[in-house]
Structures are given as C-alpha cells and as structure tokens.
Design a protein around this motif. Structure first.
Motif, PDB file in Angstrom:
ATOM      1  N   ASP A 113       0.848  -1.196   0.000  1.00 14.80           N
ATOM      2  CA  ASP A 113       0.000   0.000   0.000  1.00 14.80           C
ATOM      3  C   ASP A 113       0.878   1.239   0.000  1.00 14.80           C
ATOM      4  O   ASP A 113       1.575   1.539   0.984  1.00 14.80           O
ATOM      5  N   ARG A 115       0.404   4.274   0.393  1.00 12.65           N
ATOM      6  CA  ARG A 115       0.232   5.309   1.423  1.00 12.65           C
ATOM      7  C   ARG A 115       1.113   5.061   2.645  1.00 12.65           C
ATOM      8  O   ARG A 115       1.367   5.946   3.443  1.00 12.65           O
ATOM      9  N   GLN A 337      -5.579  -4.296   5.425  1.00 15.46           N
ATOM     10  CA  GLN A 337      -6.241  -4.493   4.135  1.00 15.46           C
ATOM     11  C   GLN A 337      -7.758  -4.516   4.313  1.00 15.46           C
ATOM     12  O   GLN A 337      -8.494  -3.843   3.575  1.00 15.46           O
ATOM     13  N   SER A 340      -9.014  -1.028   5.069  1.00 17.38           N
ATOM     14  CA  SER A 340      -9.000  -0.180   3.874  1.00 17.38           C
ATOM     15  C   SER A 340     -10.220  -0.465   3.022  1.00 17.38           C
ATOM     16  O   SER A 340     -10.843   0.445   2.466  1.00 17.38           O
ATOM     17  N   GLU A 341     -10.547  -1.746   2.903  1.00 21.73           N
ATOM     18  CA  GLU A 341     -11.675  -2.097   2.044  1.00 21.73           C
ATOM     19  C   GLU A 341     -12.983  -1.575   2.628  1.00 21.73           C
ATOM     20  O   GLU A 341     -13.856  -1.119   1.894  1.00 21.73           O
ATOM     21  N   ARG A 343     -13.347   1.053   4.555  1.00 24.55           N
ATOM     22  CA  ARG A 343     -13.374   2.510   4.420  1.00 24.55           C
ATOM     23  C   ARG A 343     -13.691   2.947   2.995  1.00 24.55           C
ATOM     24  O   ARG A 343     -14.316   3.965   2.769  1.00 24.55           O
ATOM     25  N   SER A 344     -13.229   2.189   2.014  1.00 28.08           N
ATOM     26  CA  SER A 344     -13.421   2.637   0.631  1.00 28.08           C
ATOM     27  C   SER A 344     -14.691   2.036   0.020  1.00 28.08           C
ATOM     28  O   SER A 344     -14.963   2.232  -1.163  1.00 28.08           O
ATOM     29  N   ALA A 345     -15.482   1.302   0.830  1.00 22.89           N
ATOM     30  CA  ALA A 345     -16.691   0.646   0.291  1.00 22.89           C
ATOM     31  C   ALA A 345     -17.889   1.603   0.369  1.00 22.89           C
ATOM     32  O   ALA A 345     -17.851   2.615   1.038  1.00 22.89           O
TER      33      ALA A 345
END
Ligand code: FES
Ligand code: FES
Ligand code: FES
Lengths: 345, 345, 345
Positions: A113, A115, A337, A340-341, A343-345
């Motif tokens: 990642d 970031r 991971q 992150s998923e 948060r971005s969903a």
C-alpha cells in the motif's frame, strides 16, 4: 505462500537499473524497473493490461514505456499516456507503480500500500555505504529456492561449521551459544563460538580462535552481519572484524532474489579485489548453500516448515523468532487491508 | 499410487552399498544405505528431522552419519547420537531405520512394519547365486516410468515377438499359449511358443524353434525367468536354457529402480563376457522397452490401469493376476495398519 | 480448455502424410495419420486400446497399422483386423477413425461426430491452390502456446506495426481503422492503415503507403489474409497484393499446430524462392511472435482471457467477435451431444 507487502524490499543493485528495461518478480509481483532520463529509478507493473504482454519486452520512449505488442505507452507513474488506436484513455488502462528509493547503495521497492511507503522504514544499512575508507562489493543470484529457507539458513550460523568447513569455517568450535533478541520487529542474533579453527583466510590467527557474529534481521528480509574474531579468551569487541549483508527478497513461492554484500575497510580502491570477493562469495553460495537449499526445497515440496514438525535445536531460535514476527506482520497487513476495504466501500 | 510396504524389496546391488552414502527412493520412502565399518549393509531414513536435509549429502563418522547442514549424527539404528548444539537428545530426533538383508547377491530392504520383517519372506533366488559353476551379471537402471507398467511388460512375454524382434526374438511364432497359476501370493506364468524363428544369438539352432518361459512373480516385484528352447516338437524340459531375473522396485509414482540379471553356467570366469552381457541387456531395455514404457506412462498420465478399461488379451492373464494379488495384499496391509493403531491407542 | 470438435481442422501438410506413421494431437485428440497403398490419407486413433501404446511407434502392414507392443493390427477404418494371440476380435478392440479430406493443398481432419462431417464445410481456400499462375508455400511449426492467443494475434493486425517493425512493417501509420463483420459463423476483419512506412521488402513504393488487410476467420481456426498496398490516397482495390494464410489448429491446452502459407503469382516455378519465403516466414514467427506469445501464455497461466478482464482496444474487435462465435458454437456442440446421448439411450 504469502509475502509481506508493506515493506521495502531490495529490488535491484543500482547498476542493474538503467535505460534497459529490467523485469523482476518481487513478493509475487511482476515489476518493471528502469531509470528516467533524469536518472531516477522507477518501477511500474511489468504486465500490460491489454493482452498481458511483459512490458520488459518493450522499449523506452523518453521516460515512458511502450508495449512491444500493440504500442500502449505508460508513464513512470503507471498512467497510460498513449493509445495508438484511439484518443481515448480509460482509467482501467492505468497500471500499478511502485515506490522506489535508492539508499545505502541499493534500490528499494515497496510492493504494498503506497500510502504506507515511508522511506524512514528502510533498514538502516548506512554502515555498508561506500566512502573513502569503506568499500562494499555486491553480488546478485537468481536463487531457485524459497526465500524462507534461505533466511533460516542465514539466521542459524551453526551451519557454517559443517556446510562451510574449508571455506567460511575451519570446523566446529569447542562450544558456542546463541542469544536472540527482538526489537521493533527486528530480530537480533548473537552467535558466539569458542575455540574453533579459524576459516582458511584467517589461518594467520593461529590454530584456535573465538568468533562472534551479530546478525540483525529486518522484515525486508535483510540480514546484516558483523563478525569478530580473536585469540581464545581475548576481547571480542576488539577482534578482527568482517561485515557482510545477505538479502533474500522473495521472488515467488519457488525463487528468491538473493543479494549478498561484503564490506571492507582496507584496499578500498582495489577493483581486482572487488572481483575476487564477489567471485568467492558467489562460488561458496552456489556450491555449498545452493545445492543444500535446493534439496531441502524439494523435500519440503511447498509445505509450511512448522507443519512438517521439525526438530528444534538451540541454533534455530533466531529463525523461529523471525517466523513469528513475519506471521504477526502478515496478520497486521490483513487487518490493514480489511480496514482499507471497509473505508473505501 | 500406493505401494506394498511389508515386503522385501531389492534396494541395491551389493557393490552399490559401501562407505559412500547412497540415497535411494524405495516405495515412496527416501532411504539412505551404507555399510558399517564391519561391512554390514544398513539403511536409515534419508531425511534429517531438523531441517529436512538429505542425509546422503552428509558423511560417515565411523558407523554414524553426520548431517552436512548442522551436524546432527545418526546411528545405523536411526538413533540421534550427537547433537553438536546441546547435550540434549530428545526422542523426536531419532529417525526411521529399515531392516536390510544381503541374500542371493542382492541387498534387500523392508520399508514397512519392522516387526513383520522376517528374512524367510525374501524371494528364493538361490538359483542365481554365484558359484564355481554359475555366474550372474547384474545391471541397474533408474527407469523414468511407473513400476506397474514394467511388471505388466515382464509378465506378458507376447511382447518380445514384436518389440524385441531382432534382439531377444526372431519374430512371432506360429502359435503360443500362456498358462497362469497362483500359489502363496506368487504368480507363475508359463508361456510356450511353437515354431518361431530363434533370436539372433541362437540362430545356430536352425530356422524354427519351440520356446518356453517360466516366469515367477513375487510381491517384492521380482520376476524370475527360466527359458528353454528346442527344435520344433522336441522336449522343452531338455532344451537350451536361459535364466534371467528382472526386478521392478518402485521408487515413487513415476520412477522405478530397475535391476536386471542374467545367469549363465558357461565361461563363468570370463569378466569380458560379463561386461558384454550387461551392456547388451541395458541397451535393449533402454532402446526398446524404455521408450515404449515412457510413452505409455505419459498416455496413462497417472491413472489406474483398470480405470482406463483396457482391452484384455490372453497374454495379459499373468499381469492381471499380479494386479489382483497386489490389491489383496494392499488391503491386508491396511487392515494390519488399522489393527496396530487400535492396539497402540 | 474446450475445443470445437465438429469442424474440419488442418491436420497436416500433404507431404507430411505418407507411408511413415505420423502421430499428431488435434483438439486434444491423439490421431495417427498415414496414406494407404493407394495413396489415400487416412486417420485413426493414435492410442492402442490394449495397453495404450502410441500406434505411431508401430508399422504399416499394407494398409493396416501394427502396434509395436503386442502386435494388434488396425485398419484405416479403425477396426481391429488381427489379434495375434487369439482368433477372437471383440467390439471393444476397435478404435476411432477420423474423416480426412485433402483439399486446397491441405489435409483436413474432422475430430468430432462423423455423421456431421460434410466436406462442404471445409473453408474455401481455393484462392491459394497451386496452378500454373499461382504458387503457395506452406510451413509448419509446433508452437508451444495456446491456439486462442495466436488467433487473437492474427485477428488484431495493429500488432504488426510494433512487433514486426523492420520485418512485416515499416512502423505505425498515421491513422488506421478496423471494420468487423460476421457472416455464417465467419468473422471478417478489414484493417486499413493510412500513411505508414512500407515494410522493407516494399521500400520501392516510396516513404509512405496506405495498406489494407482483409482477414477472414473460419471456425476451423483458419485465417485467410489478403493485403493491398498503394501510394497514399490511391485505390486500395488496385494496390499491390499479398495473400497469406495462417492456421492455428489446436493441439491441446498448451500447444498449437501452426501452419502458415504465402501465395504468390510471380516466379511460380522458382523453387529457391519457395525456400526463401518459408525460411523468412518461420524466422519472423519464431523470433517476433513466438517469444511474445509464449510469454503471454505463461502470464495467463491457463486462465480464460475474459476472466482476466483485459483492456479492450479497437483493434480487438475482430478477436473478441471470434471468441463470441466460438462460445456459441461450443454451446451448440454441447446441445448436439446431449441430444445424441438421449436418442441413443
Ligand atoms: S499487450 Fe500491450 S498493447 Fe497490447
Ligand atoms: S538439517 Fe540436519 S542437522 Fe540441521
Ligand atoms: S499395447 Fe498395442 S497390442 Fe498391446
């Protein structure tokens, strides 16, 4: 086999990266390394998103890579910048790019990642950087065995007194001990051996020596060694010093990018000595460790070490600690991971 | 592929076992063969329990084997007898050992339950032992095909009149017959052929001969042949005799330890003749049977023969009987294994 | 990987089929090709039903094939006609036979349901047949990559201006367009390119040309090309003509029988030119397309193209249409197969 992704791996030696495209597999990922016209080392995915041609077969047009098959072009940032068949460039035509940093005479790449890719996390190998009083010789091998059994090998130096008798060792010592510490996800092994024959190149020391190795492992699969050798009973801190560094960047579940370095503080300008050091090191690895590790890899046949219930010896303590740290870091990466998923969903 | 384990297999020729470590795969098991200082042939597991190094890369220290990687030592009984890293030797450091017997000029090994390893179960091959009036020449091939299709080949001699025309055969006979018996888990095939051209080396017999082969198969995957040849209509019991023995010790599901022997009762002292016999036998196997069996192995691609529903010809009777006996013995081994586990639970 | 079975595939060039047995894999099927004494090309299964010996190792006895292993004989119709071990011939001893037709200078084979094998379905390649004014040179390669990525390659000629610069192309044109039609399960692509450098062998045309290719794909995995080249703005119908034909007969999921032809209308009698054409064509394929397609095959690792979600470019339209037609025809074959089974149950 899962690999740590959120670490800086050594991807190449600086002179392996240039205006020729270099395809390499790092932690299961096909990456393409090259230098921009300004000399900056960069890395993008090595697979064209159109028909999966290896981009390393292509060519550089300025700072961009042109795919040999149908001519898509990609920038150092992984953006598709030219589609010869239409003016349209759609988002799915962009490819991955990987942070690259040159430091300590090595080219580091972060496959995870982006970031999280803080260069401050690069293992500190400043002690092997070239200087007027110091010279490090690097070598590279495409090793046909799993990186974890190579790390096991490096973390358990008891093997040198059997596998490397006549090359790196003069034979088993009278006694020895291994101390293991863990600090900031690093594993530090101190291996001390008392009253052993010195390795052939230190025969001038006399028939018996004490030796000590400090080995520092980083999650980047870097192992930094400092060796000391004295006459029996002498102060190891004052002993004859050797510095070397072995790096086992995983390629995939069956292969390893093996970088090895030797650092000296004498004859710094001697290029012939460079060549001799590199040849010697590669030869010992190729003829002593290599066949052993390949044979073990075949016997293990892809299985996880711990599932095979190995006998554990004192010398294994460092290698087993490494396996525990890797397991913990892999779990952290999974949690990161998953978060992150969400948060971005 | 399952292998019979509770049988004596030929693991090596006597002169293949010595003070050099010999690693070999027998019925799926990696075994290490060597001779003690007293000359006794012994066998232990060929995999170090520490990090799975092949012990055959190690060396002999007296009667013990030292692992090349970190120096554990093992006795001929499979006991770990030295741990260079600590005084402690724990039970999980011991490894398997396998009963070995030298008999009839061959080295036999029992890979299964040691309690059942009665040397009386070794196939009786006393008729091929060397003596002042008898000489047996042995050869060995690492054959890259499954042992069961080699056994099929040996048990169905109709193939010699097609595959071996010009070498072991002069061509198909006018007629022939195959009789099969089973006795004590042995399968005995008698193949008689009438009015065929003799093989080239027996051309002195005339244009036509009758031939008979007795073939005795043992669960050890040993096949013992006695051939007789007479002028048509003569008494086969009196005919010119040939004695040979083919042994298909399974290595694993893809490879076979193939031992072949030829026994003669003339020119017993002639060592040049020994070499000629061995070279001829190996050449015919390598150029005639080998390519055929490799091709069949590829076509069968690991499948069980019977599942492929082969056409059955009269000549197959012996080979199919062998398959039935093996199936029955494998079931017996499973029952024995299950009973042992219950008793020791 | 599933293959169309109810199509005529090019199995061989006429001079590859003779009185030597030729084993070849067509759409996953091992077939054996040879000529009868009367010169007719025939094909039967290449696997003996007895012990699965490749029949291509055997020999011709008149028009019949004798298995090298135990001598069963098979007729050109796949009937077992001789059992050397008994008079009995049972129905399970017969093997498959495959319709074969020689047409347009190629040997066509139908691996599917024989009842549907109408020679009228053979792709019309009459335009490449030899005649006093026309000469076609054929070449053959055993290509170690999947046939579908070769078809993709052939249907998308945009690749020639990158992969074949210096051989078949002088470089990318200023602009180009691809038109795709589907007719009777054929896919016809017309690729026109404006103002590009001509390929080296047409350098006499001047610095820039317009080019047009008609490509006709047949479900037999045959692609027939007609190229035209004129000075920019000229009438392409009048342009310099080239005719070539590439045929990607699937062998199995990893290999392709690759036939390629070039047809000319000048120097028809020049046999030296034949050899030059064949050598040039094979060399370009071996050095330019071959390595690329092998690399892509490795990257795709057996996956279906569409499942890998490739980026789609305008030049892909023809190849994607081919994939749709193949999918539809495979479904038709499945329905036909299911219906046949119901009717015969
Ligand atoms: S595969 Fe790269 S442009 Fe087509
Ligand atoms: S692998 Fe044998 S002693 Fe370590
Ligand atoms: S395998 Fe063909 S006849 Fe036996």
């Amino acid at each position: 086999m899962k690999f740590l992704k959120n670490v800086w791996y050594v991807a190449a030696l600086p002179d392996q990266v240039g205006r020729e495209l270099l395809g390499r597999k790092i932690a299961g990922v096909h990456v393409l390394l090259y230098r921009t016209q300004a000399g900056e080392a960069v890395a993008i995915a090595d697979t064209c998103p159109h028909r999966f041609a290896p981009l390393n077969k292509g060519s550089l047009i300025g700072d961009n890579v042109e795919c040999l098959y149908h001519g898509l072009q990609f920038s150092p940032a992984g953006r598709c910048v030219r589609n010869p068949q239409a003016d349209l460039i759609s988002p799915n035509m962009h490819i991955g790019r990987y942070p690259v940093v040159e430091r300590h005479g090595l080219v580091w790449l972060w496959p995870g990642d982006e970031r999280l890719a803080d260069p401050a996390k690069i293992p500190d190998l400043s002690h092997i950087e070239n200087s007027p009083t110091r010279r490090t010789v690097h070598s590279f091998i495409e090793a046909p065995y799993r990186h974890d059994i190579l790390i096991d090998n490096l973390m358990d130096l008891t093997h040198i007194d059997f596998l490397h008798v006549g090359s790196f060792s003069g034979g088993p010592p009278e006694s020895g001990e291994t101390v293991v510490e863990e600090r900031d996800n690093q594993v530090i092994v101190t291996r001390t051996q008392y009253r052993g024959a010195p390795p052939p190149r230190d025969a001038d020391m006399g028939p018996l020596v004490d030796r000590r190795f400090h080995i520092r492992w980083f999650p980047s699969q870097v192992t930094a060694f400092e060796g000391r050798m004295v006459l029996p009973g002498g102060s190891l801190d004052q002993g004859r010093k050797t510095v070397f560094t072995h790096i086992a960047t995983p390629a995939d579940a069956k292969n390893t990018n093996y970088f090895m370095s030797f650092t000296r503080e004498h004859a710094v300008e001697d290029r012939d000595l460079d060549a001799i050091i590199s040849a010697t090191q590669k030869k010992v690895i190729a003829t002593e460790d290599g066949p052993m590790l390949e044979a073990i890899d075949r016997r293990m046949n892809g299985a996880d070490l711990m599932e095979l219930r190995p006998v554990v010896l004192p010398g294994d303590t460092g290698a087993l600690r490494v396996r525990r740290v890797v397991k913990r870091l892999l779990q952290e990466e999974e949690r990161h991971q998953a978060a992150s998923e969400v948060r971005s969903a």
